[in-house]
Motif scaffolding. Sequence first.
Motif, PDB file in Angstrom:
ATOM      1  N   VAL A  46       0.724  -1.190  -0.014  1.00 23.94           N
ATOM      2  CA  VAL A  46       0.063   0.218  -0.010  1.00 23.94           C
ATOM      3  C   VAL A  46       0.914   1.229   0.003  1.00 23.94           C
ATOM      4  CG1 VAL A  46      -1.820  -1.239   1.288  1.00 23.94           C
ATOM      5  CG2 VAL A  46      -0.151   0.054   2.548  1.00 23.94           C
ATOM      6  N   LEU A  47       0.271   2.467  -0.302  1.00 26.89           N
ATOM      7  CA  LEU A  47       0.975   3.426  -0.417  1.00 26.89           C
ATOM      8  C   LEU A  47       0.874   4.208   1.087  1.00 26.89           C
ATOM      9  CD1 LEU A  47       2.784   4.862  -2.295  1.00 26.89           C
ATOM     10  CD2 LEU A  47       0.906   6.425  -3.049  1.00 26.89           C
ATOM     11  N   GLU A  48       1.744   4.564   1.706  1.00 21.62           N
ATOM     12  CA  GLU A  48       1.482   5.373   2.979  1.00 21.62           C
ATOM     13  C   GLU A  48       1.946   6.691   2.855  1.00 21.62           C
ATOM     14  OE1 GLU A  48       2.038   3.765   7.131  1.00 21.62           O
ATOM     15  OE2 GLU A  48       3.950   4.720   6.753  1.00 21.62           O
ATOM     16  N   LEU A  49       1.048   7.658   3.314  1.00 25.86           N
ATOM     17  CA  LEU A  49       1.255   9.259   3.414  1.00 25.86           C
ATOM     18  C   LEU A  49       1.218   9.503   4.792  1.00 25.86           C
ATOM     19  CD1 LEU A  49       0.142   8.698   0.405  1.00 25.86           C
ATOM     20  CD2 LEU A  49      -0.587  11.178   0.494  1.00 25.86           C
ATOM     21  N   GLU A  50       2.379  10.087   5.274  1.00 23.71           N
ATOM     22  CA  GLU A  50       2.418  10.492   6.731  1.00 23.71           C
ATOM     23  C   GLU A  50       3.124  11.706   6.834  1.00 23.71           C
ATOM     24  OE1 GLU A  50       2.791   8.534  10.245  1.00 23.71           O
ATOM     25  OE2 GLU A  50       2.133   6.645   9.450  1.00 23.71           O
ATOM     26  N   GLY A  51       2.612  12.735   7.881  1.00 21.10           N
ATOM     27  CA  GLY A  51       3.140  13.989   7.665  1.00 21.10           C
ATOM     28  C   GLY A  51       2.684  14.708   8.998  1.00 21.10           C
ATOM     29  N   LEU A  83      -5.535   5.925   9.926  1.00 23.46           N
ATOM     30  CA  LEU A  83      -4.475   5.833  10.428  1.00 23.46           C
ATOM     31  C   LEU A  83      -4.741   6.606  11.926  1.00 23.46           C
ATOM     32  CD1 LEU A  83      -1.413   6.533   8.075  1.00 23.46           C
ATOM     33  CD2 LEU A  83      -2.402   4.315   8.992  1.00 23.46           C
ATOM     34  N   ASN A  84      -5.929   7.087  12.379  1.00 22.78           N
ATOM     35  CA  ASN A  84      -6.271   7.818  13.331  1.00 22.78           C
ATOM     36  C   ASN A  84      -5.571   9.028  13.784  1.00 22.78           C
ATOM     37  OD1 ASN A  84      -8.433   5.866  14.165  1.00 22.78           O
ATOM     38  ND2 ASN A  84      -6.790   4.433  14.789  1.00 22.78           N
ATOM     39  N   LYS A  85      -5.237   9.583  12.669  1.00 24.78           N
ATOM     40  CA  LYS A  85      -4.748  10.960  12.700  1.00 24.78           C
ATOM     41  C   LYS A  85      -5.512  11.990  11.613  1.00 24.78           C
ATOM     42  CE  LYS A  85      -0.011   9.244  13.239  1.00 24.78           C
ATOM     43  NZ  LYS A  85       1.335   8.963  12.588  1.00 24.78           N
ATOM     44  N   TYR A  86      -5.115  13.180  11.609  1.00 24.45           N
ATOM     45  CA  TYR A  86      -5.655  14.329  10.673  1.00 24.45           C
ATOM     46  C   TYR A  86      -5.488  13.606   9.134  1.00 24.45           C
ATOM     47  CZ  TYR A  86      -6.566  17.729  14.494  1.00 24.45           C
ATOM     48  OH  TYR A  86      -6.924  18.329  15.475  1.00 24.45           O
ATOM     49  N   PHE A  87      -6.744  13.660   8.295  1.00 21.52           N
ATOM     50  CA  PHE A  87      -6.435  13.297   6.849  1.00 21.52           C
ATOM     51  C   PHE A  87      -7.463  14.232   6.256  1.00 21.52           C
ATOM     52  CE2 PHE A  87      -8.887  10.459   4.043  1.00 21.52           C
ATOM     53  CZ  PHE A  87      -8.033  10.545   2.919  1.00 21.52           C
ATOM     54  N   ALA A 158      -1.663  13.575   3.715  1.00 23.76           N
ATOM     55  CA  ALA A 158      -1.473  12.964   4.953  1.00 23.76           C
ATOM     56  C   ALA A 158      -2.610  12.973   5.779  1.00 23.76           C
ATOM     57  CB  ALA A 158      -0.173  13.393   5.417  1.00 23.76           C
ATOM     58  N   ASN A 159      -3.056  12.171   6.556  1.00 20.47           N
ATOM     59  CA  ASN A 159      -2.331  10.807   6.781  1.00 20.47           C
ATOM     60  C   ASN A 159      -3.150   9.791   6.662  1.00 20.47           C
ATOM     61  OD1 ASN A 159       0.284  11.727   8.624  1.00 20.47           O
ATOM     62  ND2 ASN A 159      -1.448  12.946   9.374  1.00 20.47           N
ATOM     63  N   CYS A 160      -2.767   8.730   5.674  1.00 19.62           N
ATOM     64  CA  CYS A 160      -3.541   7.720   5.238  1.00 19.62           C
ATOM     65  C   CYS A 160      -2.714   6.584   4.713  1.00 19.62           C
ATOM     66  CB  CYS A 160      -4.715   8.105   4.327  1.00 19.62           C
ATOM     67  SG  CYS A 160      -3.956   8.697   2.870  1.00 19.62           S
ATOM     68  N   ARG A 161      -3.191   5.293   4.418  1.00 22.00           N
ATOM     69  CA  ARG A 161      -2.575   4.320   3.493  1.00 22.00           C
ATOM     70  C   ARG A 161      -3.539   4.328   2.320  1.00 22.00           C
ATOM     71  NH1 ARG A 161      -0.076  -0.290   7.736  1.00 22.00           N
ATOM     72  NH2 ARG A 161       1.455   1.241   8.521  1.00 22.00           N
ATOM     73  N   ILE A 162      -3.102   4.117   1.261  1.00 20.04           N
ATOM     74  CA  ILE A 162      -3.940   3.905  -0.107  1.00 20.04           C
ATOM     75  C   ILE A 162      -3.864   2.549  -0.677  1.00 20.04           C
ATOM     76  CG2 ILE A 162      -4.582   5.022  -2.123  1.00 20.04           C
ATOM     77  CD1 ILE A 162      -3.112   7.521  -1.062  1.00 20.04           C
TER      78      ILE A 162
END
Length: 194
Positions: A46-51, A83-87, A158-162
């Motif tokens: 998966v593609l992970e976007l975190e910041g 991811l239980n963060k802002y998205f 961010a923040n998610c997995r796609i």
Amino acid sequence: MYKNTFQSGFLSILYSIGSRPLLKWDKKVRNGHIKRITDNNINSLVLELEGNNVSTTYITCPADPNQTLGIKLSFLVMIIKNLNKYFTFEVQVLDDQNVRRRFRASNYQSSTRVKTFICTMPMRLDDGWNQIQFNLSDFTRRAYSTNYIETLRVQIHANCRIRRIYFSDRLYAEDELPTEYKLFVQVPNTKAKQ
């Protein structure tokens, strides 16, 4: 990009398992990362976007700011892991008044606001994997009393997995989807207690 492409059924713009999933996407990263990882829940790449800040880590399609997607299919579907963060994500569309409108959905906003060129709205995500279905035709009509013509641009922050982002001509039931468009969540093998 897709303006002269025959469009019916499904049109995928991101598939995390593909050899180059971000080929048509521009990437911006500050105080975060965009990388391909294996998600343990679905045992798949998966593609992970975190910041640290949703506004400074994101991907945009098309990569060229002078191009547009030209996608006429009115349903945007995203298979995203919470991811239980802002998205947040944003979609830019063209309506029948030849006006570019943006729709921004986020899990940290509490009310919908409609302004001339942007409509912001809250979004609730369940724990784990979610299938976000966004009816662009309906949103355009309800927010602006105009008709949806095409999607110009998609931006995922961010923040998610796609797993996948695609457009479709209508909403499909799970059993109607092609196999590669389904999300398989592996059920743990538990033995019955005796």
